[in-house]
Motif scaffolding. Structure first.
Motif, short mmCIF file in Angstrom:
data_model
loop_
_atom_site.label_atom_id
_atom_site.label_comp_id
_atom_site.label_asym_id
_atom_site.label_seq_id
_atom_site.Cartn_x
_atom_site.Cartn_y
_atom_site.Cartn_z
N ARG A 1 8.11 7.41 12.82
CA ARG A 1 7.09 7.61 11.79
C ARG A 1 7.26 6.64 10.63
O ARG A 1 8.33 6.51 10.06
N LEU A 2 6.18 5.97 10.28
CA LEU A 2 6.20 4.97 9.21
C LEU A 2 5.82 5.59 7.88
O LEU A 2 5.12 6.61 7.82
N ASN A 3 6.25 4.97 6.80
CA ASN A 3 5.89 5.43 5.46
C ASN A 3 4.51 4.94 5.05
O ASN A 3 3.97 5.38 4.05
N PHE A 4 3.97 3.98 5.80
CA PHE A 4 2.61 3.53 5.57
C PHE A 4 1.85 3.78 6.86
O PHE A 4 2.44 3.93 7.93
N GLY A 5 0.55 3.86 6.78
CA GLY A 5 -0.21 4.11 8.00
C GLY A 5 -1.69 4.21 7.74
O GLY A 5 -2.23 3.47 6.91
N ARG A 6 -2.34 5.12 8.41
CA ARG A 6 -3.80 5.22 8.36
C ARG A 6 -4.31 5.35 6.93
O ARG A 6 -3.87 6.19 6.16
N GLY A 7 -5.26 4.48 6.60
CA GLY A 7 -5.88 4.52 5.29
C GLY A 7 -5.15 3.77 4.20
O GLY A 7 -5.65 3.66 3.08
N THR A 8 -3.96 3.25 4.51
CA THR A 8 -3.19 2.51 3.51
C THR A 8 -3.56 1.02 3.56
O THR A 8 -3.37 0.38 4.59
N PRO A 9 -4.10 0.47 2.49
CA PRO A 9 -4.47 -0.95 2.50
C PRO A 9 -3.25 -1.87 2.47
O PRO A 9 -2.24 -1.56 1.85
N MET A 10 -3.34 -3.00 3.18
CA MET A 10 -2.28 -3.99 3.21
C MET A 10 -2.88 -5.35 2.87
O MET A 10 -4.01 -5.64 3.28
N ASP A 11 -2.12 -6.18 2.16
CA ASP A 11 -2.59 -7.55 1.95
C ASP A 11 -2.39 -8.32 3.25
O ASP A 11 -1.73 -7.86 4.18
N LEU A 12 -2.94 -9.51 3.32
CA LEU A 12 -2.95 -10.28 4.56
C LEU A 12 -1.62 -10.97 4.87
O LEU A 12 -1.46 -11.53 5.96
N PHE A 13 -0.67 -10.94 3.96
CA PHE A 13 0.57 -11.69 4.13
C PHE A 13 1.73 -10.83 4.61
O PHE A 13 2.61 -11.32 5.31
N HIS A 14 1.75 -9.56 4.22
CA HIS A 14 2.87 -8.69 4.57
C HIS A 14 2.63 -7.99 5.90
O HIS A 14 1.55 -7.44 6.12
N SER A 15 3.61 -7.99 6.76
CA SER A 15 3.66 -7.28 8.03
C SER A 15 2.96 -8.02 9.15
O SER A 15 1.99 -8.77 8.94
N ALA A 16 3.45 -7.79 10.35
CA ALA A 16 2.83 -8.38 11.54
C ALA A 16 1.40 -7.90 11.70
O ALA A 16 0.52 -8.66 12.11
N THR A 17 1.16 -6.64 11.37
CA THR A 17 -0.17 -6.05 11.48
C THR A 17 -1.23 -6.89 10.79
O THR A 17 -2.31 -7.14 11.34
N ALA A 18 -0.93 -7.33 9.58
CA ALA A 18 -1.89 -8.10 8.79
C ALA A 18 -1.80 -9.60 9.07
O ALA A 18 -2.82 -10.29 9.14
N ARG A 19 -0.58 -10.11 9.23
CA ARG A 19 -0.41 -11.56 9.36
C ARG A 19 -1.01 -12.10 10.67
O ARG A 19 -1.47 -13.24 10.70
#
Length: 244
Positions: free
Chosen positions: A118-136
């Protein structure tokens, strides 16, 4: 910016530290006149997007209705549900389906195979385009002019992850496209690793991403080629379903 855009911008003021907004806050943070702010909250309230509370205005019930509709009928979610279930059952890792929204990436589906994933971030949490594989992995597939715009507007902390100059940044983006996936470790969640692949729309424009994530120790227990194969194959299947 037209009147409708200005009105909808009021909804961007909601955040965990700001669950309720009022006219004074709208004017201070968006630069609107009191007359405009009152008009916008009245129209948003009539549409069910805002509800009047003792201390101001909160998100209205229409948002819940729209969220339910999205959960059931969103094309990206419809194309990926069975794939998500198979990957979670096969790996026991957390799986995210995320979508590009302007300059932000938002996870629209999150499923977990075990409590320790279980992650501390997830559904509905906005991410910038630079952090994490998900966004990058989404960033890497933007058009060249979009990449340049995001690079020029990035902070020093964001560029630390992808290269502080345009040449290094371009090499990082090119490698992601060449590999077809992106890996990140501990960028949004300490001790967690994610591996993500891009999802495209029917015109082969970047739409979002699919990510397997979990405790780094658990992720490293898998062969990296095995996980990258799983995630890229899943992304291709979802893309094909959307196109079809």
């Amino acid at each position: 910016m037209n009147s409708l855009s200005r009105m909808l911008e009021v909804l961007t003021l909601f955040k965990p530290s700001q669950p309720v907004i009022d006219i004074e806050l709208i004017c201070a943070q968006l630069g609107y006149t009191p007359a405009s702010a009152y008009r916008y909250v009245r129209e948003l309230g009539n549409a069910g997007l805002l509800v009047k509370m003792p201390r101001g205005y909160a998100v209205g019930p229409k948002v819940i209705e729209l969220d339910r509709h999205m959960t059931q009928f969103d094309p990206l979610l419809s194309a990926s549900r069975d794939i998500v279930g198979d990957l979670v059952a096969q790996t026991g890792l957390e799986l995210l389906i995320s979508e590009l929204y302007g300059s932000t990436v938002i996870t629209i589906l999150q499923e977990s195979g075990s409590n320790d994933a279980r992650l501390n971030f997830g559904r509905g949490t906005p991410m910038d385009l630079f952090h994490s594989a998900t966004a990058r992995v989404i960033l890497a597939y933007l058009l060249p002019r979009q990449l340049r715009k995001h690079f020029d507007g990035a902070s020093a902390e964001e560029l630390r992850l992808v290269g502080s100059n345009w040449r290094d940044f371009s090499k990082v983006m090119l490698k992601i496209r060449k590999d077809g996936y992106c890996v990140s470790e501990g960028e949004l969640d300490a001790g967690k690793t994610g591996i993500a692949a891009p999802i495209f729309d029917e015109k082969q424009r970047i739409l979002g991403s699919i990510t397997l994530a979990g405790n780094t120790e658990r992720v490293n227990a898998f062969n990296r080629e095995f996980l990258s194969g799983l995630i890229t194959d899943a992304a291709r299947k979802i893309t094909a379903r959307i196109a079809g």
